[in-house]
Design an enzyme around this catalytic site. Sequence first.
Site, PDB file in Angstrom:
ATOM      1  N   GLU A   5       3.005 -36.158   5.803  1.00 26.32           N
ATOM      2  CA  GLU A   5       3.570 -34.934   5.780  1.00 26.32           C
ATOM      3  C   GLU A   5       5.127 -35.253   5.661  1.00 26.32           C
ATOM      4  O   GLU A   5       5.499 -35.987   6.735  1.00 26.32           O
ATOM      5  CB  GLU A   5       3.116 -34.317   7.260  1.00 26.32           C
ATOM      6  CG  GLU A   5       1.457 -34.438   7.436  1.00 26.32           C
ATOM      7  CD  GLU A   5       0.975 -33.264   6.909  1.00 26.32           C
ATOM      8  OE1 GLU A   5       1.292 -32.447   7.062  1.00 26.32           O
ATOM      9  OE2 GLU A   5      -0.652 -32.820   7.162  1.00 26.32           O
ATOM     10  N   CYS A  58      10.639 -30.247   8.925  1.00 27.31           N
ATOM     11  CA  CYS A  58      10.950 -30.262   7.105  1.00 27.31           C
ATOM     12  C   CYS A  58       9.995 -28.805   6.816  1.00 27.31           C
ATOM     13  O   CYS A  58      10.757 -28.622   5.481  1.00 27.31           O
ATOM     14  CB  CYS A  58       9.001 -30.536   7.224  1.00 27.31           C
ATOM     15  SG  CYS A  58       7.826 -30.257   8.579  1.00 27.31           S
ATOM     16  N   LYS A  82       3.839 -45.289  16.090  1.00 33.63           N
ATOM     17  CA  LYS A  82       4.576 -46.252  16.196  1.00 33.63           C
ATOM     18  C   LYS A  82       5.377 -45.035  16.695  1.00 33.63           C
ATOM     19  O   LYS A  82       5.742 -43.968  16.050  1.00 33.63           O
ATOM     20  CB  LYS A  82       5.100 -46.815  14.910  1.00 33.63           C
ATOM     21  CG  LYS A  82       6.509 -47.660  14.770  1.00 33.63           C
ATOM     22  CD  LYS A  82       7.522 -47.331  14.704  1.00 33.63           C
ATOM     23  CE  LYS A  82       8.507 -46.828  14.609  1.00 33.63           C
ATOM     24  NZ  LYS A  82       9.356 -46.247  14.365  1.00 33.63           N
ATOM     25  N   VAL A 114      10.606 -42.301   2.729  1.00 36.56           N
ATOM     26  CA  VAL A 114       9.341 -43.538   3.535  1.00 36.56           C
ATOM     27  C   VAL A 114       8.011 -43.104   3.036  1.00 36.56           C
ATOM     28  O   VAL A 114       7.576 -43.802   3.042  1.00 36.56           O
ATOM     29  CB  VAL A 114       9.634 -42.924   5.417  1.00 36.56           C
ATOM     30  CG1 VAL A 114       8.621 -44.412   6.071  1.00 36.56           C
ATOM     31  CG2 VAL A 114      11.266 -43.696   5.263  1.00 36.56           C
ATOM     32  N   GLY A 117       7.039 -37.807   8.518  1.00 30.60           N
ATOM     33  CA  GLY A 117       8.480 -38.268   8.087  1.00 30.60           C
ATOM     34  C   GLY A 117       9.073 -37.344   6.951  1.00 30.60           C
ATOM     35  O   GLY A 117       8.808 -36.797   6.627  1.00 30.60           O
ATOM     36  N   GLU A 146      16.388 -32.063   0.569  1.00 31.08           N
ATOM     37  CA  GLU A 146      16.472 -32.242   2.411  1.00 31.08           C
ATOM     38  C   GLU A 146      17.081 -32.772   2.811  1.00 31.08           C
ATOM     39  O   GLU A 146      17.783 -33.860   2.362  1.00 31.08           O
ATOM     40  CB  GLU A 146      15.108 -32.596   2.317  1.00 31.08           C
ATOM     41  CG  GLU A 146      14.638 -31.618   4.190  1.00 31.08           C
ATOM     42  CD  GLU A 146      13.653 -33.301   4.560  1.00 31.08           C
ATOM     43  OE1 GLU A 146      13.282 -33.896   4.625  1.00 31.08           O
ATOM     44  OE2 GLU A 146      12.963 -31.735   5.412  1.00 31.08           O
TER      45      GLU A 146
HETATM   46  P1  NAD Z   1      11.927 -41.207   8.153  1.00 34.98           P
HETATM   47  O1  NAD Z   1      11.158 -41.122   7.467  1.00 34.98           O
HETATM   48  O2  NAD Z   1      13.124 -41.701   8.197  1.00 34.98           O
HETATM   49  O3  NAD Z   1      11.060 -41.545   9.342  1.00 34.98           O
HETATM   50  C1  NAD Z   1      10.191 -41.626   9.830  1.00 34.98           C
HETATM   51  C2  NAD Z   1       9.396 -41.834  11.009  1.00 34.98           C
HETATM   52  O4  NAD Z   1       8.764 -42.845   9.745  1.00 34.98           O
HETATM   53  C3  NAD Z   1      10.133 -42.949  12.113  1.00 34.98           C
HETATM   54  O5  NAD Z   1       9.195 -43.131  13.388  1.00 34.98           O
HETATM   55  C4  NAD Z   1      10.458 -43.894  11.436  1.00 34.98           C
HETATM   56  O6  NAD Z   1      11.072 -45.059  12.269  1.00 34.98           O
HETATM   57  C5  NAD Z   1       9.609 -44.288  10.312  1.00 34.98           C
HETATM   58  N1  NAD Z   1       9.842 -45.360   9.516  1.00 34.98           N
HETATM   59  C6  NAD Z   1      11.220 -45.501   8.518  1.00 34.98           C
HETATM   60  N2  NAD Z   1      11.199 -46.453   7.449  1.00 34.98           N
HETATM   61  C7  NAD Z   1       9.940 -46.384   7.513  1.00 34.98           C
HETATM   62  C8  NAD Z   1       9.128 -47.454   6.514  1.00 34.98           C
HETATM   63  N3  NAD Z   1      10.143 -48.266   5.949  1.00 34.98           N
HETATM   64  N4  NAD Z   1       7.907 -48.358   7.064  1.00 34.98           N
HETATM   65  C9  NAD Z   1       7.114 -47.598   7.904  1.00 34.98           C
HETATM   66  N5  NAD Z   1       7.631 -46.564   8.830  1.00 34.98           N
HETATM   67  C10 NAD Z   1       9.220 -45.785   8.687  1.00 34.98           C
HETATM   68  O7  NAD Z   1      11.850 -39.595   8.676  1.00 34.98           O
HETATM   69  P2  NAD Z   1      13.225 -39.065  10.108  1.00 34.98           P
HETATM   70  O8  NAD Z   1      14.190 -38.571   9.883  1.00 34.98           O
HETATM   71  O9  NAD Z   1      12.958 -38.991  11.767  1.00 34.98           O
HETATM   72  O10 NAD Z   1      12.590 -36.926  10.428  1.00 34.98           O
HETATM   73  C11 NAD Z   1      12.352 -36.298   9.555  1.00 34.98           C
HETATM   74  C12 NAD Z   1      11.749 -36.405   8.339  1.00 34.98           C
HETATM   75  O11 NAD Z   1      10.539 -36.229   8.586  1.00 34.98           O
HETATM   76  C13 NAD Z   1      11.861 -34.990   7.314  1.00 34.98           C
HETATM   77  O12 NAD Z   1      12.242 -35.960   5.956  1.00 34.98           O
HETATM   78  C14 NAD Z   1      11.104 -34.217   7.144  1.00 34.98           C
HETATM   79  O13 NAD Z   1      10.885 -33.061   6.657  1.00 34.98           O
HETATM   80  C15 NAD Z   1       9.940 -34.755   7.714  1.00 34.98           C
HETATM   81  N6  NAD Z   1       9.065 -34.061   9.313  1.00 34.98           N
HETATM   82  C16 NAD Z   1       8.066 -33.346   8.163  1.00 34.98           C
HETATM   83  C17 NAD Z   1       7.059 -32.766   9.058  1.00 34.98           C
HETATM   84  C18 NAD Z   1       5.935 -32.005   8.125  1.00 34.98           C
HETATM   85  O14 NAD Z   1       4.640 -31.555   9.035  1.00 34.98           O
HETATM   86  N7  NAD Z   1       5.817 -32.204   7.039  1.00 34.98           N
HETATM   87  C19 NAD Z   1       7.335 -32.773  10.441  1.00 34.98           C
HETATM   88  C20 NAD Z   1       8.614 -33.143  10.422  1.00 34.98           C
HETATM   89  C21 NAD Z   1       8.888 -34.057  10.108  1.00 34.98           C
END
Ligand code: NAD
Length: 484
Positions: free
Chosen positions: A250, A284, A175, A232, A228, A382
């Site tokens: 992650e 992140c 996804k 979530v 993400g 964050e």
């Molecule tokens: P987000 O959690 O809003 O979304 C991430 C993904 O999850 C998207 O594809 C979104 O469509 C999906 N999603 C959202 N709600 C969902 C649900 N209820 N069920 C399943 N999937 C769902 O995050 P974002 O704002 O897109 O990204 C930023 C976040 O990602 C930050 O917190 C960042 O720290 C984190 N991040 C972590 C790493 C790591 O390796 N630790 C790397 C990159 C980003």
Amino acid sequence: MILHPSLVPNQIGHDIPATADTIAVFDPHTAREIARIPRSGKAEIDAAVAAARAAQPDWDATPGVRRGEILHHIANLIEARSDELSRIVAAEAGKRLADARGETAAAVQCARFFAGEGQRMFGRTMPSGMAGRWAMTIRRPCGVAGLIIAANTPAPNFAWKVFPALICGNGVVLKTAEDTPISSWLLGRLCEEAGLPKGVLNIVHGLGAEAGQALVEHPDVDMISFTGSTRVGRLIAETAGRQLKKVSLELGGKNALVVCDDADLDLAVKWTLLAAFSNAGQRCAAGSRIVVFDKVYDAFVDRLLTATRALKLGTADDCDLGPVINQRQLDNMVGAIERAVAGGAALLCGGAPATSADLPGYYLQPTLMTDPDPDSELARTELFGPITALYRVPDFDHAVSLVNRSPYGLTASVHTRDIDRALTFARKAHVGVAVVNGGTHGSEAHMPFGGLNASGNGTREPGTEALDVYSELRVVYLNSQPPH
Ligand code: NAD
């Protein structure tokens, strides 16, 4: 030059199903619509999971070495088409082309690393307590892997999950991130062009609460790997936990960079700027807490403030930081800054949108804040944008204790010339990645990445450790009789 269709399709098995409803994708630099994607839901996820399930046994039967050869072809094709992919990433994520090229190169490197893992896939052979018995472990695929990624570095985010999942012999449903889905579309096509059998990798676009949730809930998905937000991640862990489904999370970070009194201050300023503001703070591993020894605080803050004011916004190659991903994120950050100021933090610079005729998109001024209450939202949450806060500490012990006073535990960095401080920090900082004299970010495809507490659930990807996420260990006992 048109690099992608205006309606970017899903990639599901042999079909590209039509979806009635669509979602707009914007260039964050211009705030203009550049494409639309299907607003997929349960029906598309069902079809993608069925395609992955049907294709997986043959993919599993393909020797790991051969799977690795296909990954090598994929790496070569991405490299050959790197200009196209980088331009897509630059447009959908609002980045400098140079940064997008760096991310494309990282995706190629990741494909090459996991291609090589196809020749290893180590298990272990161990002694048995019983005569004539051989004891060993082998790796078996999980089955169908459901992957969900964030928007910030779309090509590496794709690579870090898809390539280890494939090399382990899984069928995959990805996804994509709804803000940056176009690069995943091209990468998916390149995988098939390189010889990946249809149905092994399926790519579904849509919203998290719809397509994402349907993927997590699907009873025929054997494991979920998610990158993400912590919010979530928690929802996913709850849903998957009810099904006892394997999950790798992650998640976010609130990463600290410590500047000791013996630090090279110019180097510390350079890394603070990169940690806090590169990729507009959308990492992140971004440095969002800068912890500075009292003795050098004024000198450091002086230099940092001057350097921050000199940063150039935009996506041209001489710019330092671009926009954030969407209007909602920009609004969230402005709100968080207002609440921090109301709560007693001081604004040193920035703090407001930087949108102008030249920068029509989602721009926030790089923002430095000081003296937040360590228990405030600014200190503990964050924000995922170009905002960082400065903290003054008397000594090393106070610095380490502030680093660890966080719900997260992803990365941390210390600037010091003292080897004892450096090694003590590496042991005591409660994080998954500790850096000496560098930024809080900068992970590599062959190294494990991941965090503690609210930053994850203990898994590590990528690196060889990713094989533990995307495969199951099976113990095999071979019993033999002495020949007579
Ligand atoms: P987000 O959690 O809003 O979304 C991430 C993904 O999850 C998207 O594809 C979104 O469509 C999906 N999603 C959202 N709600 C969902 C649900 N209820 N069920 C399943 N999937 C769902 O995050 P974002 O704002 O897109 O990204 C930023 C976040 O990602 C930050 O917190 C960042 O720290 C984190 N991040 C972590 C790493 C790591 O390796 N630790 C790397 C990159 C980003």
